[in-house]
Write a protein that holds these residues in place. Structure first.
Motif, mmCIF file in Angstrom:
data_model
loop_
_atom_site.group_PDB
_atom_site.id
_atom_site.type_symbol
_atom_site.label_atom_id
_atom_site.label_comp_id
_atom_site.label_asym_id
_atom_site.label_seq_id
_atom_site.Cartn_x
_atom_site.Cartn_y
_atom_site.Cartn_z
ATOM 1 N N MET A 1 -15.124 -13.672 18.926
ATOM 2 C CA MET A 1 -15.635 -13.264 18.250
ATOM 3 C C MET A 1 -16.174 -12.626 16.603
ATOM 4 S SD MET A 1 -14.325 -8.496 19.809
ATOM 5 C CE MET A 1 -15.161 -9.219 20.891
ATOM 6 N N SER A 2 -17.437 -12.653 16.441
ATOM 7 C CA SER A 2 -17.636 -12.354 15.183
ATOM 8 C C SER A 2 -17.149 -10.966 14.332
ATOM 9 C CB SER A 2 -19.332 -11.331 15.144
ATOM 10 O OG SER A 2 -19.307 -10.303 15.551
ATOM 11 N N GLN A 3 -17.045 -11.998 13.276
ATOM 12 C CA GLN A 3 -16.079 -11.037 12.212
ATOM 13 C C GLN A 3 -17.143 -9.426 11.529
ATOM 14 O OE1 GLN A 3 -15.963 -11.906 7.518
ATOM 15 N NE2 GLN A 3 -13.834 -12.608 8.024
ATOM 16 N N ASP A 4 -16.875 -7.888 12.658
ATOM 17 C CA ASP A 4 -17.524 -6.705 12.223
ATOM 18 C C ASP A 4 -16.949 -6.165 11.689
ATOM 19 O OD1 ASP A 4 -15.843 -7.482 14.586
ATOM 20 O OD2 ASP A 4 -17.507 -6.244 16.231
ATOM 21 N N ILE A 5 -15.546 -6.151 11.341
ATOM 22 C CA ILE A 5 -15.301 -4.918 10.766
ATOM 23 C C ILE A 5 -14.286 -4.870 9.520
ATOM 24 C CG2 ILE A 5 -12.826 -3.427 11.211
ATOM 25 C CD1 ILE A 5 -13.087 -3.935 14.311
ATOM 26 N N CYS A 6 -14.882 -3.739 8.796
ATOM 27 C CA CYS A 6 -14.599 -3.942 6.651
ATOM 28 C C CYS A 6 -13.287 -3.486 7.240
ATOM 29 C CB CYS A 6 -15.594 -3.864 5.841
ATOM 30 S SG CYS A 6 -15.184 -3.961 4.484
ATOM 31 N N VAL A 7 -12.291 -3.326 6.348
ATOM 32 C CA VAL A 7 -10.782 -2.893 6.235
ATOM 33 C C VAL A 7 -10.940 -2.273 4.959
ATOM 34 C CG1 VAL A 7 -8.221 -2.383 7.076
ATOM 35 C CG2 VAL A 7 -9.754 -3.178 8.671
ATOM 36 N N ILE A 8 -10.896 -0.995 4.681
ATOM 37 C CA ILE A 8 -11.372 -0.946 3.248
ATOM 38 C C ILE A 8 -9.417 0.035 2.602
ATOM 39 C CG2 ILE A 8 -12.408 0.784 1.236
ATOM 40 C CD1 ILE A 8 -14.834 0.255 2.990
ATOM 41 N N VAL A 9 -9.064 -0.232 1.921
ATOM 42 C CA VAL A 9 -7.612 0.217 1.739
ATOM 43 C C VAL A 9 -7.649 -0.206 0.227
ATOM 44 C CG1 VAL A 9 -4.989 -0.459 1.561
ATOM 45 C CG2 VAL A 9 -6.563 -1.419 3.345
ATOM 46 N N PRO A 10 -7.260 1.480 -0.730
ATOM 47 C CA PRO A 10 -6.834 1.390 -1.937
ATOM 48 C C PRO A 10 -5.975 1.335 -1.920
ATOM 49 C CG PRO A 10 -7.467 3.627 -0.978
ATOM 50 C CD PRO A 10 -8.007 2.898 0.251
ATOM 51 N N THR A 11 -5.236 0.732 -3.133
ATOM 52 C CA THR A 11 -3.765 0.862 -3.489
ATOM 53 C C THR A 11 -3.738 -0.311 -5.009
ATOM 54 O OG1 THR A 11 -2.196 -0.612 -2.811
ATOM 55 C CG2 THR A 11 -4.554 -1.875 -2.651
ATOM 56 N N ILE A 12 -2.892 0.455 -5.537
ATOM 57 C CA ILE A 12 -1.983 0.057 -6.600
ATOM 58 C C ILE A 12 -0.751 -0.418 -7.016
ATOM 59 C CG2 ILE A 12 -3.573 1.226 -7.678
ATOM 60 C CD1 ILE A 12 -1.035 2.989 -8.629
ATOM 61 N N ASN A 24 0.322 -5.101 14.007
ATOM 62 C CA ASN A 24 0.271 -3.914 15.630
ATOM 63 C C ASN A 24 -0.916 -4.821 15.826
ATOM 64 O OD1 ASN A 24 -1.829 -1.942 15.712
ATOM 65 N ND2 ASN A 24 0.852 -1.361 16.018
ATOM 66 N N ALA A 25 -1.808 -5.453 15.755
ATOM 67 C CA ALA A 25 -2.794 -6.047 16.540
ATOM 68 C C ALA A 25 -2.527 -7.058 16.870
ATOM 69 C CB ALA A 25 -3.639 -6.129 14.883
ATOM 70 N N ARG A 26 -1.721 -7.990 16.103
ATOM 71 C CA ARG A 26 -1.137 -9.671 17.260
ATOM 72 C C ARG A 26 -0.256 -8.684 18.057
ATOM 73 N NH1 ARG A 26 0.425 -10.285 11.355
ATOM 74 N NH2 ARG A 26 -1.228 -12.024 10.605
ATOM 75 N N GLU A 27 0.694 -7.363 17.934
ATOM 76 C CA GLU A 27 1.647 -7.307 19.210
ATOM 77 C C GLU A 27 0.934 -7.224 20.324
ATOM 78 O OE1 GLU A 27 5.094 -7.025 19.759
ATOM 79 O OE2 GLU A 27 4.861 -8.278 17.860
ATOM 80 N N HIS A 28 -0.706 -6.046 19.924
ATOM 81 C CA HIS A 28 -1.390 -5.409 21.063
ATOM 82 C C HIS A 28 -2.472 -6.781 21.319
ATOM 83 C CE1 HIS A 28 0.795 -1.529 21.132
ATOM 84 N NE2 HIS A 28 0.724 -2.237 20.242
ATOM 85 N N GLY A 29 -3.386 -7.585 21.005
ATOM 86 C CA GLY A 29 -3.288 -8.434 21.268
ATOM 87 C C GLY A 29 -5.399 -8.268 21.115
ATOM 88 N N PHE A 30 -5.203 -7.399 19.631
ATOM 89 C CA PHE A 30 -6.381 -7.428 18.699
ATOM 90 C C PHE A 30 -6.616 -8.574 18.169
ATOM 91 C CE2 PHE A 30 -9.440 -5.775 15.646
ATOM 92 C CZ PHE A 30 -10.008 -4.815 16.393
ATOM 93 N N ASP A 31 -7.801 -8.292 17.831
ATOM 94 C CA ASP A 31 -8.603 -10.088 17.445
ATOM 95 C C ASP A 31 -8.720 -9.831 16.123
ATOM 96 O OD1 ASP A 31 -9.729 -12.291 16.947
ATOM 97 O OD2 ASP A 31 -11.224 -11.961 18.197
ATOM 98 N N LEU A 32 -7.224 -10.012 14.817
ATOM 99 C CA LEU A 32 -7.448 -9.981 13.442
ATOM 100 C C LEU A 32 -8.888 -11.037 13.406
ATOM 101 C CD1 LEU A 32 -3.947 -10.371 12.941
ATOM 102 C CD2 LEU A 32 -5.326 -8.722 12.068
ATOM 103 N N SER A 33 -9.094 -11.895 13.809
ATOM 104 C CA SER A 33 -10.700 -12.654 12.835
ATOM 105 C C SER A 33 -12.244 -11.339 13.260
ATOM 106 C CB SER A 33 -11.198 -13.638 14.021
ATOM 107 O OG SER A 33 -11.191 -13.867 14.782
ATOM 108 N N ARG A 34 -11.661 -10.323 13.271
ATOM 109 C CA ARG A 34 -13.077 -9.352 13.446
ATOM 110 C C ARG A 34 -12.532 -8.799 11.806
ATOM 111 N NH1 ARG A 34 -13.327 -5.125 18.604
ATOM 112 N NH2 ARG A 34 -15.252 -5.116 17.119
ATOM 113 N N LEU A 35 -11.391 -8.997 11.697
ATOM 114 C CA LEU A 35 -11.338 -7.866 10.521
ATOM 115 C C LEU A 35 -11.740 -8.832 8.981
ATOM 116 C CD1 LEU A 35 -7.938 -6.307 10.986
ATOM 117 C CD2 LEU A 35 -10.217 -5.825 12.027
ATOM 118 N N HIS A 36 -11.867 -8.228 8.591
ATOM 119 C CA HIS A 36 -12.216 -8.365 6.771
ATOM 120 C C HIS A 36 -12.199 -7.101 5.913
ATOM 121 C CE1 HIS A 36 -14.230 -10.706 3.115
ATOM 122 N NE2 HIS A 36 -14.398 -9.549 3.248
ATOM 123 N N VAL A 37 -10.790 -7.835 4.983
ATOM 124 C CA VAL A 37 -10.243 -6.606 4.559
ATOM 125 C C VAL A 37 -10.615 -6.810 2.870
ATOM 126 C CG1 VAL A 37 -8.114 -5.693 3.459
ATOM 127 C CG2 VAL A 37 -8.162 -6.360 5.649
#
Length: 393
Positions: A1-12, A24-37
């Motif tokens: 599947m294409s990388q179609d999700i951008c995950v935005i995290v403000p953090t210090i 959590n994604a792995r445990e529930h079978g969600f395709d991590l390759s869709r994410l760009h953090v």
């Protein structure tokens, strides 16, 4: 599947929380390759360690500290708009929205705060994506104050109102009904929170301690069925657990808090939620609320520091929704609604309110936000881009 999700995290500091979301994604079978953090951080933070964490997890991503954000603005020809994203503020999440805007492969965005964890028994990413694709019958909530308390379902027991809920709208009479949602009309999915509720400092002083912790805690049992707020009713939108469609970006600017001469802070996501709800009502769209829940483990910090940041904007928060409640009624796009709300704030006389000039300041920045987006993608244009994404549903 294409990388179609951008995950935005403000953090210090607590970027390691992302490992729990990946697991959590792995445990529930969600395709991590869709994410760009996209980790949005500061120059004094451990950017190398953040990049190493993403590499160890095998997840695509980038880290933007202050210096790299400045380089990004220069590289993309928007250095003159760099001030639109405030420094050293949670509202730096707006940088992630600019990043998404440039990269049109991202159809969906996520905001995650680094003091949260997913619930093991809930498919965090999958549930948000199901919410965005929702079609069917759902509970619809309204009140005689035009405000919906997102914690209403067990409010008789805990009596909580979330950060940003106007004091003048409390003690409302809640009405529930059901409504039919068309596929493609849900543009934002707000997951709610267990453990430490998201309260403002005044409410924490009434209920909690001097370290920012509410005494009353929420559990999964405090939440019932998922719901939407009725038309012409507003709600608080917290960005700690949120997914959204790309199309909302023109109307989803996280407001310029903290780094301003009035010292107004803490309402960046709240006010952006007010604007988004107004845009949704004009355009026939919806904000979905409920699952997936996240565990909010707020780090101890001075309740009075938060109070000092909130007090300059408390009176304005009582009136903001009324100021924009009729703006952009004839608009056809998010950009048009947002422009109308921006002009309403920028051009008004708010001198009767404490720090009323901050409304003018916010309105001017909202208009600059649209200019920045237009500059970043001048070849497409705001109206054309919105139409493309809606058609893609």
């Amino acid at each position: 599947m294409s990388q179609d999700i951008c995950v935005i995290v403000p953090t210090i500091r607590e970027y390691e929380c992302m490992r729990s979301y990946f697991e959590n994604a792995r445990e529930h079978g969600f395709d991590l390759s869709r994410l760009h953090v996209v980790l949005v951080t500061e120059d004094f933070c451990e950017t190398d360690a953040m990049e190493a964490m993403l590499a160890e997890e095998g997840v695509s991503g980038e880290v933007f500290d202050g210096s790299r954000r400045e380089e990004w603005y220069e590289d993309h020809g928007v250095a003159e708009y760099g001030h639109v994203v405030p420094a050293a503020s949670h509202a730096e999440t707006s940088f992630g929205l600019l990043y998404m805007w440039v990269h049109d492969e991202f159809d969906y965005g996520f905001f995650i705060d680094d003091d949260t964890l997913p619930h093991d028994d809930e498919d965090f990413f999958g549930t948000h994506m199901e919410n965005l694709a929702f079609a069917g019958e759902i509970e619809e909530v309204a009140s005689d104050e035009q405000w919906v308390n997102v914690l209403y379902q067990n409010a008789d027991e805990h009596g909580l109102y979330p950060r940003g809920y106007p004091y003048s709208a409390m003690d409302e009479t809640v009405e529930t009904d059901t409504t039919e949602i068309e596929g493609g009309s849900v543009v934002a999915s707000q997951g709610l929170w267990t453990n430490v509720p998201d309260l403002d400092a005044v409410r924490i002083l009434m209920d909690g301690d001097l370290e920012g912790q509410a005494q009353t805690r929420t559990t999964a049992e405090d939440f019932g069925d998922d719901f939407v707020a009725a038309r012409d009713n507003y709600l608080t939108v917290c960005s700690m657990n949120l997914a959204f469609r790309r199309e909302v970006i023109p109307a989803f600017y996280q407001l310029p808090m903290d780094d301003n001469e009035w010292d107004v802070g803490r309402f960046d996501d709240i006010w952006s939620g007010v604007f988004l709800k107004r845009a949704c009502d004009v355009l026939g769209k919806r904000i979905y609320n409920g699952a997936p829940l996240c565990e909010h483990n707020k780090a101890p910090r001075s309740t009075f520091d938060d109070l000092n940041n909130e007090v300059p904007g408390l009176e304005l928060n009582e009136h903001l929704w009324q100021v924009i409640d009729e703006a952009g009624a004839d608009a056809d796009t998010y950009a048009e609604v947002f422009e109308a709300m921006g002009h309403e704030l920028a051009d008004g006389d708010w001198s009767s309110y404490n720090n009323g000039a901050f409304f003018n300041y916010v309105g001017e920045y909202m208009l600059e936000w649209l200019e920045c987006l237009s500059t970043l993608r001048s070849e497409v244009g705001l109206e054309a881009d919105s139409a493309h994404v809606v058609a893609d549903d």
